[in-house]
Design an enzyme around this catalytic site. Structure first.
Site, short mmCIF file in Angstrom:
data_model
loop_
_atom_site.label_atom_id
_atom_site.label_comp_id
_atom_site.label_asym_id
_atom_site.label_seq_id
_atom_site.Cartn_x
_atom_site.Cartn_y
_atom_site.Cartn_z
N ASP A 113 3.62 13.17 14.86
CA ASP A 113 3.77 12.84 13.44
C ASP A 113 2.53 13.20 12.65
O ASP A 113 2.12 12.47 11.76
CB ASP A 113 4.09 11.35 13.28
CG ASP A 113 4.74 11.04 11.94
OD1 ASP A 113 5.32 11.96 11.34
OD2 ASP A 113 4.65 9.90 11.48
N LEU B 293 0.81 -1.22 0.00
CA LEU B 293 0.00 0.00 0.00
C LEU B 293 0.84 1.26 0.00
O LEU B 293 0.41 2.30 -0.48
CB LEU B 293 -0.93 0.01 1.22
CG LEU B 293 -1.96 -1.11 1.32
CD1 LEU B 293 -2.70 -1.03 2.65
CD2 LEU B 293 -2.94 -1.04 0.16
N GLY B 294 2.02 1.21 0.59
CA GLY B 294 2.87 2.39 0.66
C GLY B 294 4.10 2.13 1.49
O GLY B 294 4.30 1.05 2.04
N GLY C 166 8.81 2.15 7.71
CA GLY C 166 8.51 0.82 7.21
C GLY C 166 7.52 0.81 6.07
O GLY C 166 6.98 1.84 5.65
N GLU C 167 7.27 -0.40 5.59
CA GLU C 167 6.36 -0.61 4.47
C GLU C 167 5.01 -1.10 4.99
O GLU C 167 4.94 -1.78 6.00
CB GLU C 167 6.95 -1.66 3.52
CG GLU C 167 8.33 -1.28 2.99
CD GLU C 167 9.04 -2.46 2.34
OE1 GLU C 167 9.74 -2.23 1.36
OE2 GLU C 167 8.89 -3.60 2.86
N VAL C 168 3.96 -0.76 4.25
CA VAL C 168 2.60 -1.15 4.64
C VAL C 168 2.00 -2.03 3.55
O VAL C 168 2.07 -1.70 2.36
CB VAL C 168 1.70 0.08 4.87
CG1 VAL C 168 0.31 -0.36 5.33
CG2 VAL C 168 2.32 1.01 5.91
N GLY D 149 6.86 4.37 4.24
CA GLY D 149 7.24 5.58 4.95
C GLY D 149 8.59 5.41 5.59
O GLY D 149 9.28 4.41 5.39
N ARG D 150 8.98 6.40 6.37
CA ARG D 150 10.29 6.37 7.00
C ARG D 150 10.47 5.15 7.89
O ARG D 150 11.56 4.62 8.04
CB ARG D 150 10.50 7.65 7.79
CG ARG D 150 11.77 7.62 8.64
CD ARG D 150 12.13 8.98 9.17
NE ARG D 150 13.36 8.90 9.94
CZ ARG D 150 14.10 9.94 10.28
NH1 ARG D 150 13.73 11.14 9.88
NH2 ARG D 150 15.19 9.80 10.99
#
EC number: 2.7.11.-
Length: 660
Positions: free
Chosen positions: A478, A359-360, A365-367, A362-363
Site C-alpha cells: 500500500d 484527521l482523515g 477507516g477513519e483516523v 481512507g478505504r
C-alpha cells in the site's frame, strides 16, 4: 516455590565466597545461522578484523558492511568518548576476537567489552543502523555485584534514583555530531557518604533517536531496580544501549570527575567483586569501598556452610551463570493484554470520535487524533468492516506489528476491540502526510531537494526493515504518498499496516483476489494476476520516487484522445531518460538548489524499480546501497512495466504535465 527459594539461598551462599566470571558477549539465538567457513563466515572475519583500525581512526565509531546479497555482513564498532586510540583498538580487537571464537554460526551477535575501555562490537546479516526494533531491546542481559548495600544507608535509594534519572536525560539528549560516539553518552557520580561516591555510565549507539535511547536506558534502570536494587553495582546491556553503576570507577571513564577520598579501609573487610568479561578482570581504576557499604556475611557454623556450598555448586553451575539474568518477553497472553486498550480510554482520548479530532479517512477507516490523560498524543484508526479480519487474527497481527520498531515506521502502540469495532492506536506524527506537501503548489516549496532526497532514503530504510524483520516478513502493498507521514523534522514514517500481509519466515509470495492498493502504484503482476512479493513493494517505491522528484502524481498525465494510450509519470520519465533530458522531470519549485548527480541517480533507481519483470527489479538492500554509496554501479534500466508498447514512437515531450 520452596525448591526455588532453596536454590536461591544456595546460589547466594556460593556467591558470597566468589564471583564467577561473566561474559558480556551475546550470540543472539533464534535468528538465522550461517555455515562455518562459508562465504558469510569469511566476510564476517574480514570485517571484524578490520574493525579495530576503522573504529580507532574514526572518532571511536564505525559502521560498515562487506559482501553481497545473503552473504553481506554489517558491523559496528564503538568506544566511549575520549578513549585513547590504543585502548580503543585493543578493546575492539578483543571483543571482535571473542565473537569470532564464541559465536560459531550465529548471524547476529554483540559484545560490550569492559577493558581497557568500554566498547561495543556487533555484526549482523541485516542492516541495523538507526534501528531500535524490539529485538534490539529484548532480550537483554544483567550482571550484578553480589554484595548488598548496608541497611543503615536510608538515603541510598533516593540518591541512586536521582543519579540514574539525570544520567538518562543527559545521555539520551542528541548532540550536534550524531555519527560520533560522543552522541548519547554520559558519565556522572553522586556522593553517597562523605568518603564514598556512586558512579554511573550510560551510552547508546549514536545512530538512534533521543527517544529510542531514553526508552532503552529507562528499561535497563527499571529492570535493574526490580531485580537487584540493593546490590552494590552491576550493568545492563543491550545491542543499542548500556548502563552500569558501581561504587568504584571503571573502564577509565571518570578521568574528569573529582573523586571522594576514601578512609583507610579496616582490616578483613573484602572489597566488592569486580565485574569483568571473559577471563580478563584487570582494572587499574580505584576500587576502594568503605566498610559501611558492604554487608559482610557471617556464618556461625562453617561446616554447615561448606556442606551447603558443595551441594549447591553443581545445581547453580547447571543454571549456566550465577549472576546473569536474561529478561525475555512475557507470554503471548500478557503481551496481548499490555497492548489492548479499553474502549472508554480511546473514546475519551478522541473526545468520543468528534469531527474536530478527525484527521482523515481512507478505504479502511477513519483516523482521529487522540490525547491520553497523561498527555501522550496518538492517532486512532477506526477500521471499517471492509477490513474483514476476524478478531483472533486481528489481535495476533496487531501484536506482531507492534514489535516492529524503526525510525522510519510509524509505531503501532496498541489496539482496541469493542463489539464488532476494531481500533488501532499509532504514535502521533506532528506533520501531515507526504501528499499534503508534495502535490500542493503552495506547499511544494517546503520540500527542497535536500529534504526530498532524505525522504527517499528514509522510506527505503523503512521498507528494508519491513522486508528483513527476522521474526516475520511484511509485504506492505500500500505504498503511496498519503501513507508516508512526516515528523517535526520532515523525517518520513511509513504508516497504516492494515494492508500488510504477514508471512512466516520462509514465505515471501502470496496471492489475493483482493486488489486493494491504489491502482497507479500497482506492479503489473499484482494488478493483472493478484500476485505479490517483495518486488511488488519495490515497484510501488519506484513510482513514489518519481512522484517525490517531480511533485506530480503518477496519474496526472492526460490522455491525448480516445485512441491514444494514456501517458503517465513512468512513461514520461522513461522517455526523458532515453533522450538524456531526465532533469526536466524535477519539480520546478525546487529551482536550482539541487545536486544533479543525486537527482539523476534517483531517477535511474526509480526506473529500475518499475521494470515489468519482477526479477529485473533490485532488492531493497541493493537500493539502499545505491542511495548511500556512489561507488556502487547501477545497471541500465529497460522499458518499464505498463509502457504503451504499441505506441513507442509517440513523442512524449509534447505531452504536458498537469498539476497533481
Amino acid at each position: 516455590m520452596k525448591q526455588r527459594s532453596f536454590l536461591s539461598i544456595l546460589c547466594f551462599i556460593l556467591l558470597a565466597f566468589g564471583v564467577a566470571s561473566v561474559s558480556a558477549q551475546t550470540c543472539i539465538e533464534n535468528r538465522k545461522y550461517f555455515t562455518p567457513n562459508g562465504t558469510y563466515d569469511s566476510n564476517r572475519r574480514l570485517i571484524l578484523s578490520s574493525l579495530p583500525n576503522n573504529t580507532a581512526s574514526q572518532d571511536g565509531f564505525y559502521y560498515g558492511s562487506i559482501g553481497e546479497e545473503q552473504d553481506r555482513v554489517y558491523a559496528l564498532g564503538m568506544c566511549i568518548p575520549r578513549s585513547t586510540p590504543s585502548d580503543c583498538f585493543n578493546c575492539i580487537k578483543g571483543a571482535a576476537g571473542w565473537l569470532i571464537q564464541d559465536c560459531v554460526n550465529q548471524t547476529d551477535a554483540y559484545y560490550w567489552a569492559l577493558d581497557p575501555t568500554l566498547c561495543l562490537v556487533r555484526y549482523s546479516n541485516i542492516s541495523f543502523s538507526g534501528s531500535a526494533a524490539f529485538w534490539e531491546i529484548e532480550p537483554q542481559y544483567l550482571v550484578l555485584n553480589t554484595a548488598t548495600i548496608a541497611s543503615d544507608l536510608t538515603d541510598f535509594k533516593n540518591i541512586w534514583e536521582d543519579l540514574t534519572s539525570r544520567t538518562i536525560t543527559a545521555a539520551s539528549a542528541a548532540r550536534s555530531t550524531p555519527s560520533s560516539s560522543d552522541n548519547h553518552y554520559r558519565v556522572d557520580f553522586a556522593n553517597l557518604t562523605k568518603f564514598q561516591n556512586i558512579y554511573a555510565l550510560m551510552q547508546c549507539t549514536p545512530d538512534i533517536s533521543s527517544d529510542e535511547c531514553n526508552n532503552c536506558l529507562q528499561r535497563g534502570v527499571l529492570e535493574y531496580q526490580s531485580c537487584c536494587g540493593n546490590n552494590t553495582g552491576g550493568y545492563v546491556m543491550r545491542p543499542i544501549c548500556f548502563f552500569r553503576w558501581q561504587l568504584f570507577t571503571f573502564s577509565k571513564a571518570f578521568h574528569n570527575i573529582t573523586l571522594a577520598t576514601p578512609p583507610k579501609p579496616p582490616m578483613n573487610v573484602p572489597r566488592p567483586p569486580s565485574v569483568g568479561h571473559g577471563a580478563n578482570t584487570t582494572d587499574n581504576d580505584s576500587r576502594g569501598v568503605s566498610a559501611g557499604i558492604v554487608v559482610v556475611i557471617t556464618v556461625p557454623a562453617v561446616v554447615i556452610v561448606l556442606i551447603l556450598v558443595v551441594l549447591g555448586f553443581f545445581i547453580c553451575w547447571r543454571r549456566k551463570s550465577l549472576q546473569r539474568t536474561e529478561f525475555e518477553s512475557d507470554s503471548d497472553v500478557s503481551t496481548t493484554n499490555s497492548l489492548q486498550y479499553e474502549f472508554k480510554t480511546i473514546e475519551a482520548a478522541t473526545n468520543k470520535f468528534s469531527k474536530s479530532n478527525k484527521l482523515g479517512e481512507g478505504r479502511f477507516g477513519e483516523v482521529y487524533k487522540g490525547k491520553f490523560s497523561n498527555g501522550t498524543e496518538v492517532a486512532v484508526k477506526r477500521l471499517s468492516k471492509v477490513s474483514g479480519q476476524d478478531t483472533k487474527k486481528f489481535r495476533n497481527e496487531a501484536v506482531l506489528v507492534s514489535k516492529i520498531q524503526h525510525r522510519n515506521l510509524a509505531r503501532l502502540l496498541g489496539f482496541c476491540l469493542q463489539g464488532d469495532g476494531k481500533f488501532l492506536i499509532y504514535e502521533f506524527v506532528l506533520n501531515k502526510s507526504l501528499d499534503y506537501f508534495l502535490f500542493d503548489p503552495e506547499k511544494q516549496g517546503e520540500l527542497d531537494w535536500t529534504r526530498r532526497y532524505k525522504i527517499i532514503g528514509g522510506i527505503a530504510q523503512g521498507i528494508l526493515h519491513l522486508h528483513q524483520d527476522p521474526q516475520l516478513t511484511i509485504i506492505y502493498r500500500d505504498f503511496k504518498a498519503s501513507n508516508i507521514l512526516l515528523d517535526a523534522d520532515m523525517n518520513p514514517k511509513i504508516s497504516d499496516f492494515g494492508m500488510a500481509t504477514v508471512f512466516g519466515m520462509e514465505e515471501s509470495r502470496g496471492n489475493t483476489n483482493w486488489i486493494a492498493e491504489t491502482f497507479v502504484y500497482m506492479s503489473p503482476e499484482y494488478a493483472v494476476h493478484g500476485k505479490f512479493s517483495m518486488k511488488s513493494d519495490v515497484y510501488s517505491f519506484g513510482i513514489l520516487i518519481l512522484e517525490i522528484i517531480s511533485g506530480k502524481k503518477n496519474s496526472s498525465l492526460y490522455q491525448n484522445d480516445e485512441t491514444t494510450t494514456a501517458g503517465n509519470l513512468v512513461t514520461y520519465a522513461w522517455r526523458l531518460w532515453r533522450n538524456g533530458s531526465q532533469l526536466k522531470l524535477l519539480d520546478s519549485s525546487i529551482g536550482r538548489n539541487y545536486q544533479s548527480n543525486e537527482v539523476t541517480r534517483c531517477i535511474h533507481i526509480a526506473l529500475l524499480c518499475v521494470q515489468e519483470n519482477p526479477e529485473d527489479r533490485p532488492k531493497l538492500s541493493t537500493i539502499v546501497s545505491m542511495l548511500t554509496s556512489n561507488t556502487i554501479s547501477v545497471p541500465a534500466p529497460g522499458i518499464p512495466g505498463f509502457f504503451p508498447q504499441s505506441r513507442r514512437e509517440l513523442d512524449p515531450l509534447s505531452e504536458g504535465l498537469e498539476s497533481g
